[in-house]
Scaffold this active site. Sequence first.
Site, PDB file in Angstrom:
ATOM      1  N   LEU A  92      78.141  38.375   1.776  1.00 19.28           N
ATOM      2  CA  LEU A  92      78.399  39.024   3.067  1.00 19.28           C
ATOM      3  C   LEU A  92      77.195  38.886   3.998  1.00 19.28           C
ATOM      4  CD1 LEU A  92      80.138  42.301   1.835  1.00 19.28           C
ATOM      5  CD2 LEU A  92      81.237  40.342   2.956  1.00 19.28           C
ATOM      6  N   LEU A  93      76.021  38.692   3.414  1.00 24.93           N
ATOM      7  CA  LEU A  93      74.802  38.570   4.204  1.00 24.93           C
ATOM      8  C   LEU A  93      74.328  37.117   4.262  1.00 24.93           C
ATOM      9  CD1 LEU A  93      73.004  41.795   2.911  1.00 24.93           C
ATOM     10  CD2 LEU A  93      74.241  41.480   5.074  1.00 24.93           C
ATOM     11  N   THR A  94      75.299  36.217   4.379  1.00 27.68           N
ATOM     12  CA  THR A  94      75.026  34.798   4.586  1.00 27.68           C
ATOM     13  C   THR A  94      75.891  34.330   5.756  1.00 27.68           C
ATOM     14  OG1 THR A  94      76.798  33.957   3.147  1.00 27.68           O
ATOM     15  CG2 THR A  94      74.696  34.508   2.095  1.00 27.68           C
ATOM     16  N   TYR A 107      75.861  36.751 -20.779  1.00 28.14           N
ATOM     17  CA  TYR A 107      76.405  35.763 -19.857  1.00 28.14           C
ATOM     18  C   TYR A 107      76.993  34.562 -20.612  1.00 28.14           C
ATOM     19  CZ  TYR A 107      73.580  38.306 -16.386  1.00 28.14           C
ATOM     20  OH  TYR A 107      73.009  39.269 -15.593  1.00 28.14           O
ATOM     21  N   GLY A 140      72.235  41.318  -6.424  1.00 26.58           N
ATOM     22  CA  GLY A 140      73.179  41.524  -5.330  1.00 26.58           C
ATOM     23  C   GLY A 140      72.495  41.491  -3.985  1.00 26.58           C
TER      24      GLY A 140
END
Length: 300
Positions: free
Chosen positions: A203-205, A51, A197
């Site tokens: 997408l799940l917020t 990272y 993930g």
Amino acid sequence: MKKREIGNSGMYVSELGLGCMSFPDDLEEVKSIVDVALEAGINFFDTADLYAGGRNESLVGEALKGRRDEIILATKVGNRMLPGEDGWVWDASKKYIMEAVKDSLKRLGTDYIDLYQLHGGTMEDDASETIEAFEALKKEGVIRQYGISSIRPNVIERFLTNSSAVSVMMQYSLLDRRPEEWFPMIHEAGASVITRGTLAKGLLTDEGMSRVAKMDGFAAYDAGSLKETVAKVHESTTNVHSLALSFNLKQDVVATALIGASSKEQLLDSIIAYEKAVERSEVESVPQMTEAHRYEEHRP
């Protein structure tokens, strides 16, 4: 915050773990995120030598100075950066792992790593050599435990079968249920799953519906089925963020669900969502709205 044991390791981690990859390149901002995490009871921090070319490990190390004994620190190895060049090459050799861990320790400002993870893997790797490296580091006390971060079932199965690995990091969420087929195998090996993930790229917020409109697909969903599925999930609940976290954590094999955060506000959203109760019936019914796809490649 509740804690769960990673495999049979004796290491107990918070149900929410902090994925550090999204940290900003600003130490003071990173410290503010870490402060919020620790205040909420999050004790599992996950980074990787890859990272930001190692910069992420350095930021994590600086932010955690004086707090090392409060946390379970995880990082990863296997992607060898090329000096003076952009990019990296895959290297799971014992020689490389034994050298790379020294650099990670230096950047992290610590003399041991709680969980050292192979950052990928292929069937062409000499797995026995890779495992030998991890076992040697464990014996030396440089690492406490080791695991693997991979979505390839054949690689995971071989690694678990031939080692004392305690964890498997996999992309898993209500919108990517492909790992479920392999949960029994991981459990039988005495290991736990660490989910990444967890919020499916947001997408799940609460931002899910605006985000899905800009996406061509996700995991095994094409654009059309993804939009339809995300809409169904959002219509089924008043708090999709809380539901997403509860869905992952209902799996006994899951030790911790990683959440990424680029700001303390973003992290607070997930902490609040975690603390909000979700009806059991809601968690049990929502999988009927999504597909339990399978991995089509890399099967044992």
